[in-house]
Enzyme design. Structure first.
Site, PDB file in Angstrom:
ATOM      1  N   ALA A 105     -11.709   6.190 -66.902  1.00  0.00           N
ATOM      2  CA  ALA A 105     -12.841   5.333 -66.536  1.00  0.00           C
ATOM      3  C   ALA A 105     -12.412   3.887 -66.694  1.00  0.00           C
ATOM      4  O   ALA A 105     -11.690   3.536 -67.641  1.00  0.00           O
ATOM      5  CB  ALA A 105     -14.045   5.628 -67.420  1.00  0.00           C
ATOM      6  N   LYS A 126     -11.036   4.107 -76.102  1.00  0.00           N
ATOM      7  CA  LYS A 126     -11.753   3.055 -75.379  1.00  0.00           C
ATOM      8  C   LYS A 126     -11.181   1.703 -75.795  1.00  0.00           C
ATOM      9  O   LYS A 126     -11.174   1.368 -76.975  1.00  0.00           O
ATOM     10  CB  LYS A 126     -13.251   3.129 -75.710  1.00  0.00           C
ATOM     11  CG  LYS A 126     -14.123   2.155 -74.927  1.00  0.00           C
ATOM     12  CD  LYS A 126     -15.597   2.386 -75.272  1.00  0.00           C
ATOM     13  CE  LYS A 126     -16.512   1.436 -74.527  1.00  0.00           C
ATOM     14  NZ  LYS A 126     -17.935   1.687 -74.856  1.00  0.00           N
ATOM     15  N   ASP A 259     -29.800   4.014 -73.604  1.00  0.00           N
ATOM     16  CA  ASP A 259     -29.311   4.009 -72.220  1.00  0.00           C
ATOM     17  C   ASP A 259     -29.013   5.438 -71.761  1.00  0.00           C
ATOM     18  O   ASP A 259     -27.866   5.783 -71.444  1.00  0.00           O
ATOM     19  CB  ASP A 259     -28.055   3.132 -72.124  1.00  0.00           C
ATOM     20  CG  ASP A 259     -27.666   2.833 -70.683  1.00  0.00           C
ATOM     21  OD1 ASP A 259     -28.532   2.959 -69.803  1.00  0.00           O
ATOM     22  OD2 ASP A 259     -26.508   2.459 -70.444  1.00  0.00           O
TER      23      ASP A 259
END
Length: 525
Positions: A105, A126, A259
């Site tokens: 991603a 990440k 979210d």
């Protein structure tokens, strides 16, 4: 950042604004969204942050900003490798058995890589993009400088100063991966006993403010309806579990995923997994109680309770006309009066409440706004899975379970039966009398009878009291007038003192004595 960068960035912003027709007024949400995408990663993230704030932006802008594309071209891996090794203070090969150089991603702020630790666990890494924090904060500073100009083009839509202040706070949080690490750990602890919720494990020893290492969770994204059906999942069951757990997060834990869009919820091995914990909401006990009170008002359609709880929750931003507030809430109430509770569109109600509050100079706390936005997002997710299921309908089992736990969880069987018997008996007695009373009123037969005992004697006593009061006033007047005459020393004098004044004093004294004797004889001194 040097002056050349500032000049070039300002030129770029001005050029993009002109390109999308944003010179005079910003009235086209789509044009603004396209402009943000063209201005690059930091402006994309700014738009995404704003998409969580229905309290400061109209809904048409919120919906458009949710379309912002966060898939950007990946950085050269050699650059990202330098950042990873600098954060770990070690060579990648010393920590990882295997590390995929192509990211799985690539977003505006960070990239995500698949790797395997030396101990054999599959993890995702990440990594924050180079200088992204500096660039984003600098772009926000540029917006502050441009705010006087922006104000003229947005003043009818939004308070730009408030928007920029909120952006600064949100950006600082989103750019600190320690914050996200703490969020994951806390969320995992809260849901450790929920069998159908899976949370990735965080490897603290490898985490920094720019690097996050956690378990890799594979699964089917929640919006892949056909994929879930092929795998044999019961969509209604999944939707119900998501709603049940979400209300637990809000009302029990006071810590919720803010979210919950489809890309952040995966289904894997029969479990529901949340990913991306950068945006979380907090509700302390006091705020939860106030929110409970408001929802009770919504459920019972009690306008007074809704207004009272809104005033308790909200922050006064100007003069509040209570009549206008009650009228607006009553209008909202009337639009839902004929609906069953399980048919409520909770997300729409919350949005209407935010709009109503804004109109009446009431600002909602940031976490309430986050909750409203999250509920709107979750409602859309659920609708795709089961268009016959609403959030309120899915939430009812949670609230029923909670009421049972809170209200009768500590009672034994005998206490429960005694309570039910006494309640039923008193309710039956009350209901029959109440029905008779209402029917009499509707048929015009309702009469109210007042019985006043010894009315004549009471009136006579009142007359005596008034007479004494008047007599006392007359005595006071005579004393005052006699004092004025003696002071003026007019008329016939006795031993150099006005005789009129002496007579007045004597008369007042005699009258006062008679009044005192009357009061003493009545026995009511």
């Amino acid at each position: 950042m040097d002056n050349n960068y500032t000049k070039n960035r300002l030129k770029e912003i001005a050029s993009v604004a002109l390109k999308y027709g944003l010179k005079n007024e910003i009235r086209d949400p789509k044009a603004l969204r396209l402009a943000l995408e063209e201005l690059g990663p930091s402006f994309i993230k700014i738009g995404q942050i704003l998409s969580t704030r229905p309290d400061i932006l109209p809904m048409e802008y919120i919906e458009e900003f949710q379309k912002l594309q966060d898939d950007v071209s990946p950085e050269n891996f050699s650059i990202m490798r330098e950042i990873i090794e600098e954060e770990l203070r070690a060579n990648i090969d010393e920590i990882f058995l295997d590390f995929h150089e192509k990211p799985i991603a690539s977003a505006s702020l960070s990239e995500v890589y698949l790797a395997k630790l030396k101990s054999g666990e599959r993890v995702v890494v990440k990594v924050q993009r180079p200088f992204v924090k500096e660039k984003m904060l600098y772009d926000i500073q540029l917006l502050k400088k441009l705010s006087p100009f922006i104000h003229f083009t947005t003043k009818e839509i939004v308070d730009i100063k408030k928007v920029i202040d909120e952006l600064s706070k949100a950006a600082e949080k989103e750019l600190d991966f320690f914050q996200e690490m703490d969020n994951i750990i806390r969320f995992a602890e809260n849901n450790k006993n929920v069998k159908f919720i899976r949370v990735p494990k965080v490897y603290r020893e490898y985490c920094t403010s720019k690097l996050l290492v956690m378990d890799y969770i594979s699964g089917t994204k929640i919006h892949d309806i056909e994929g879930l059906k092929r795998m044999g999942y019961d969509l209604e069951d999944i939707a119900s579990k998501i709603i049940y757990n979400y209300f637990k997060q809000v009302f029990e834990d006071g810590f919720f995923h803010a979210d919950p869009h489809p890309g952040n919820i995966l289904i894997s091995n029969g479990a529901i997994s949340y990913v991306d914990f950068g945006l979380m909401g907090n509700l302390d006990l006091s705020l939860r109680k106030k929110l409970n009170e408001f929802l009770e008002g919504v459920a019972t359609k009690d306008v007074h309770l809704m207004a009272k709880s809104i005033l308790k929750i909200g922050i006064k931003k100007g003069p509040i006309d209570l009549d206008d507030l009650y009228r607006d809430i009553n209008t909202l109430y009337n639009s839902y009066i004929d609906m069953a509770i399980h048919d409520y569109d909770l997300s729409q109600i919350l949005y209407e409440i935010l709009t109503l509050c804004k109109k009446n100079n009431i600002a909602m706390p940031h976490n309430i706004v986050l909750l409203a936005k999250a509920v709107m997002t979750l409602q859309a997710v659920i609708a795709k899975m089961d268009d016959n299921l609403t959030l309120m309908e899915g939430a009812l089992p949670y609230f029923k379970d909670r009421i049972i736990k809170e209200k009768i969880g500590n009672l034994d069987f005998v206490e429960i039966m005694t309570f039910l018997y006494s309640s039923l008996k008193s309710t039956l007695q009350l209901s029959s009398k109440l029905v008779d009373f209402i029917n009499a009123g509707l048929e015009g037969r309702l009469k109210l009878t007042f019985e006043l005992k010894d009315i004549e004697e009471n009136i006579n006593e009142l007359n005596r009291m008034v007479n004494r009061l008047i007599f006392g006033i007359m005595i006071t007047g005579r004393l005052v007038s006699s004092s004025l005459v003696i002071n003026a020393n007019v008329g016939l004098k006795i031993h150099g003192i006005s005789s009129i004044g002496i007579v007045g004093y004597l008369g007042a004294g005699l009258a006062g004595l008679l009044l005192l004797i009357s009061i003493v004889r009545s026995g009511k001194l």
